[in-house]
Design a protein around this motif. Sequence first.
Motif, mmCIF file in Angstrom:
data_model
loop_
_atom_site.group_PDB
_atom_site.id
_atom_site.type_symbol
_atom_site.label_atom_id
_atom_site.label_comp_id
_atom_site.label_asym_id
_atom_site.label_seq_id
_atom_site.Cartn_x
_atom_site.Cartn_y
_atom_site.Cartn_z
ATOM 1 N N PRO A 739 0.817 -1.218 0.000
ATOM 2 C CA PRO A 739 0.000 0.000 0.000
ATOM 3 C C PRO A 739 0.852 1.271 0.000
ATOM 4 N N PHE A 740 0.349 2.296 -0.707
ATOM 5 C CA PHE A 740 1.033 3.574 -0.794
ATOM 6 C C PHE A 740 0.009 4.659 -1.059
ATOM 7 N N HIS A 741 0.424 5.877 -0.879
ATOM 8 C CA HIS A 741 -0.406 7.040 -1.145
ATOM 9 C C HIS A 741 0.386 7.996 -2.022
ATOM 10 N N VAL A 742 -0.225 8.518 -3.093
ATOM 11 C CA VAL A 742 0.453 9.452 -4.004
ATOM 12 C C VAL A 742 0.455 10.825 -3.331
ATOM 13 N N LEU A 743 1.625 11.214 -2.920
ATOM 14 C CA LEU A 743 1.766 12.467 -2.187
ATOM 15 C C LEU A 743 1.793 13.672 -3.117
ATOM 16 N N ALA A 744 2.441 13.530 -4.294
ATOM 17 C CA ALA A 744 2.539 14.663 -5.226
ATOM 18 C C ALA A 744 2.730 14.140 -6.644
ATOM 19 N N ARG A 745 2.229 14.912 -7.604
ATOM 20 C CA ARG A 745 2.414 14.604 -9.030
ATOM 21 C C ARG A 745 2.986 15.832 -9.720
ATOM 22 N N GLU A 746 3.999 15.585 -10.582
ATOM 23 C CA GLU A 746 4.652 16.669 -11.328
ATOM 24 C C GLU A 746 5.040 17.807 -10.364
ATOM 25 N N LYS A 747 5.700 17.414 -9.279
ATOM 26 C CA LYS A 747 6.086 18.353 -8.225
ATOM 27 C C LYS A 747 7.255 19.214 -8.690
ATOM 28 N N GLU A 748 7.066 20.529 -8.686
ATOM 29 C CA GLU A 748 8.115 21.450 -9.084
ATOM 30 C C GLU A 748 8.873 21.936 -7.857
ATOM 31 N N ARG A 761 11.258 19.000 -11.880
ATOM 32 C CA ARG A 761 9.859 18.555 -11.867
ATOM 33 C C ARG A 761 9.860 17.044 -11.631
ATOM 34 N N ILE A 762 9.446 16.637 -10.441
ATOM 35 C CA ILE A 762 9.443 15.230 -10.063
ATOM 36 C C ILE A 762 8.123 14.616 -10.503
ATOM 37 N N ASP A 763 8.210 13.548 -11.300
ATOM 38 C CA ASP A 763 6.987 12.959 -11.862
ATOM 39 C C ASP A 763 6.020 12.514 -10.772
ATOM 40 N N ARG A 764 6.524 11.862 -9.751
ATOM 41 C CA ARG A 764 5.605 11.364 -8.720
ATOM 42 C C ARG A 764 6.341 11.106 -7.427
ATOM 43 N N ILE A 765 5.690 11.427 -6.319
ATOM 44 C CA ILE A 765 6.218 11.129 -4.988
ATOM 45 C C ILE A 765 5.178 10.281 -4.260
ATOM 46 N N ASP A 766 5.565 9.069 -3.926
ATOM 47 C CA ASP A 766 4.664 8.160 -3.178
ATOM 48 C C ASP A 766 5.088 8.133 -1.714
ATOM 49 N N GLN A 767 4.080 8.106 -0.865
ATOM 50 C CA GLN A 767 4.346 7.914 0.564
ATOM 51 C C GLN A 767 3.977 6.475 0.913
ATOM 52 N N LEU A 768 4.952 5.758 1.450
ATOM 53 C CA LEU A 768 4.752 4.348 1.767
ATOM 54 C C LEU A 768 4.101 4.202 3.141
ATOM 55 N N ALA A 769 3.775 2.978 3.475
ATOM 56 C CA ALA A 769 3.125 2.721 4.763
ATOM 57 C C ALA A 769 4.019 3.126 5.917
ATOM 58 N N SER A 770 5.331 3.086 5.738
ATOM 59 C CA SER A 770 6.278 3.470 6.790
ATOM 60 C C SER A 770 6.351 4.977 6.962
ATOM 61 N N GLY A 771 5.767 5.725 6.048
ATOM 62 C CA GLY A 771 5.851 7.182 6.093
ATOM 63 C C GLY A 771 6.983 7.736 5.261
ATOM 64 N N ASP A 772 7.905 6.880 4.812
ATOM 65 C CA ASP A 772 8.998 7.342 3.957
ATOM 66 C C ASP A 772 8.496 7.574 2.530
ATOM 67 N N LYS A 773 9.315 8.289 1.760
ATOM 68 C CA LYS A 773 8.901 8.688 0.406
ATOM 69 C C LYS A 773 9.687 7.891 -0.637
ATOM 70 N N LEU A 774 8.981 7.556 -1.720
ATOM 71 C CA LEU A 774 9.588 6.919 -2.890
ATOM 72 C C LEU A 774 9.444 7.878 -4.063
ATOM 73 N N LEU A 775 10.558 8.241 -4.671
ATOM 74 C CA LEU A 775 10.544 9.160 -5.815
ATOM 75 C C LEU A 775 10.535 8.336 -7.110
ATOM 76 N N ILE A 776 9.587 8.650 -7.998
ATOM 77 C CA ILE A 776 9.390 7.867 -9.227
ATOM 78 C C ILE A 776 9.518 8.787 -10.435
ATOM 79 N N ASP A 777 10.215 8.278 -11.436
ATOM 80 C CA ASP A 777 10.347 9.011 -12.707
ATOM 81 C C ASP A 777 9.916 8.083 -13.839
#
Length: 915
Positions: A739-748, A761-777
């Motif tokens: 499980p994850f939550h999309v924290l931001a899209r196309e974040k400048e 411009r970051i394509d996507r930032i996901d927040q994981l169940a642990s609260g840490d962030k995963l940066l996706i391009d």
Amino acid sequence: MKNSAIIAHPLNPQQSNVADIIQRLEHSATIVTGNQRLARNFRQIFDQAKISSGQRAWPAPDILPWNAWLQRLWQEAIVNGKTSVSGYLLAAHQERHIWQEALVECAPDFSSHAVDQVIARLMDAWQMMWAWCLPFGAESFDYNADSQLFRKVLTGFRARCRENDWLTFAELPEALQENFRCGTLQLPNELVLLGFDELTPQQSSLLQVIVQARCPVQWLRLPGQVARVTKIGCADGRSEARLAACWIRQCLEDHPAASIALVVPELAAQREMVCQALDEVLLPQALQPGNHALERPYNLSLGKPLSHFPPVSMALDMLGLSDSVTEYAQISRLLRSSFIAGWEQEQSARALLDVRLRETGEWGTALQTLLDHASCAGQPYACPLLAHHLTAVLRLIQTRPLSASPGRWAQWFEQYLKVAGWPGGHTLSSGEYQVVQAWWTLVSQFAMLDWVAPAMSWETALDRLTQMAVSTVFQPESRSAPVQVLGLLETNGLQFDYLWIMGLHAGAWPTAPRPNPFIPLPLQRSAGLPHSSAQRELQVAEAVLGRITESAGTIMLSYPQQNGDEVLSASSLIETVPELTGETHAMYRMLAWREIVHQSRRLVTFEVDPAPPLDKINIAGGSRAFKLQAACPFLAFAELRLGARPLGKTQIGLNAMVRGNLLHRVMEMVWGELAAWDALNTAPRAQLDKLVASKAHAAINEIAPSFPQTFSKRLQRLEADRLSRLTQAWLELEKSRPPFHVLAREKETELTLGGVNVRLRIDRIDQLASGDKLLIDYKTGPVKPGQWFGERPDEPQLPLYSLVYADGLAGIAFAQIRIGNLAFKGVAQEEGCVPGVSAFKQLEPTRDCANWAEVVANWRQTLEKLGQDFCAGRAEVAPKQKSITCAHCALKPLCRINDLSWISDADNDAILDDC
């Protein structure tokens, strides 16, 4: 008047000399030559003799080629009104049209791509049938499918000609015979033939009639010279042409007043190579920019298709402009052409307008779109003069008739080019002026199709005019030059001081038989038609070579020893000719202009030559400054500080960048609706498919107006389907994640490293169940996490992102979204946060790092160093991996990486020599 007999044997004319021929001309003889060049040569000889005798004016000598003589006789018969044969003599283009109609009628499914070549062979067969007095019986032409087709087409062709009382040029000698027999044509005082290797039966028959009409006929040949003949073998055709050019230059330096000829049997195929060799050796300054129009010290006998000359190709491009969409390549030629009015004033702006159109990436451009761009006042690519002419062109196109006669179309073409400003871009050179005049002559000939062709559409008219330009061979006249470049058959009757014959290898001389496919081969061979058999080609080759080797005092024969991988040998006809030694060969070796310049170089070595440093710089291209600096410091300097970038490329359909942007936009909108893993997994399949389809169409609707010519409705449907299937497949992979939550899209965001301030411009930032962030391009191409590491990382984009969110960072990952290859690829702090993404301890580049913070710290250190180097002005040419980094780089001419490699090799050689 004394009667004269015709020499029966084609290779045994009577000998004469120049003085005798001049005397005959002074007594009003008519000289008929075998080619145009010989006629022009003897006119010059006659004029020079008159000048040398002190005369200031004299009657023009009556010298003309065979076909021109026949044409004049027919015109005289028509003007006198006493011709015994009625009929309209067809011009070549008119005759071709009738053949095409007959061919289409007999073979309506015939391939349109081969029509031009087939018609040319049909016309050639028709001419040979008359020239060699071949029978037209049906039984002779049941030989094969080709001869049967010829008989059918010929039947239709002759029916049309009889119905309209048309006469072809092939039949003209027979028509003239009737006029001579009836006495309706005035005979010359004397008729002299000069420069013929053989006479066809048709020619002999006509001349016999003239003899019977009590006109003296003489077939003359200049006496041969005792020549010094040698041969030489060369490495290949290019070195052969180069050696011949050096020999010619040596002859000119030793004997400036000498007449020299370079004879090339395959001149049509080797024209450009021979001209380049002569330019390099005889007139090297012609190779410099802006000097292409310099007068050459040589004349070329062989012309080019009229359509290959820039003024005419531009005229055809202009006429081909469409009021809907025109291919970009055609528009680009228009913008860069110097034959459109206003070019001298707007050439820079038009070049920038060309760049502007390239950047759109579309394969085609509407004329109105081009006009809109050219009319943009205040823009560097504004071209008001061009806009004026385009406005007039668009207005005229709107009045273009749906159908018109060829004569009416000729008037329309002339009016169209006038309002388009052709050819008024610059002052025409002599050669260009002659080409333009030849074009207008061609348009007049097109108008003459009124006699044989019905009304036609604009497309058909332009296609026919283009075909006429392609089939019309033209050579601008120039001043007499000391060097003549000729084909083998054009040397008949000419004499020189020095002569070089090149290309005499066994595969080219004697020439291979080339029988016409439409005349039965047994019929051709029994009549002895040209090119019908190897035996005849051998006889002709022996006779021609024997004649030509007596036409100069010094003669060089050469042959290439290799053509690509093919090994060549000298022709058997020159086996007994003595061959030059290697030492003699070297006598004619001289440096080319570029070699002289190269040898006179003075190299200056700059040990350190940094660019001016920068205190701080803002980069709009995100991570590009770091990527380019890592790949090659000079590349970063040239592109980001000098603004040196490759021109845009057009293509059919959308390019990879646009398609990638579409996918980014769809992902952004889809996750804007879903927002989290829970919503993705709980949404019904039908609802999810509907969501994806709607977002795909929305993304396409946003971008479609920017590509009005490319993004058609059908292509939009295909692209929407592709995006939907790709997105749906990717969402299925996302479902397998924890499980994850999309924290931001196309974040400048912004980041400063080493003095370089970048906007990211970051394509996507996901927040994981642990609260840490995963940066996706998102990536649509192949990617590897290994490209993030090392002192010069290939893809520093995600490492840059990690520095913005270093605290609480779970990992970074590429989302590789490709059909058939969907996967997350990246590196994480711990195993299992994303399927397919390994912990940093599992990767070779980060295996020795104590913890995740050390991995991020290493990235910061590497990127800080790259930013500092960029700001400090480090701009050396130092590609990371030359074979890869330079493979697709468009700036190699600017950095001269290949020159640097050569200098390095030369230095190493010098060191070895010193040792």
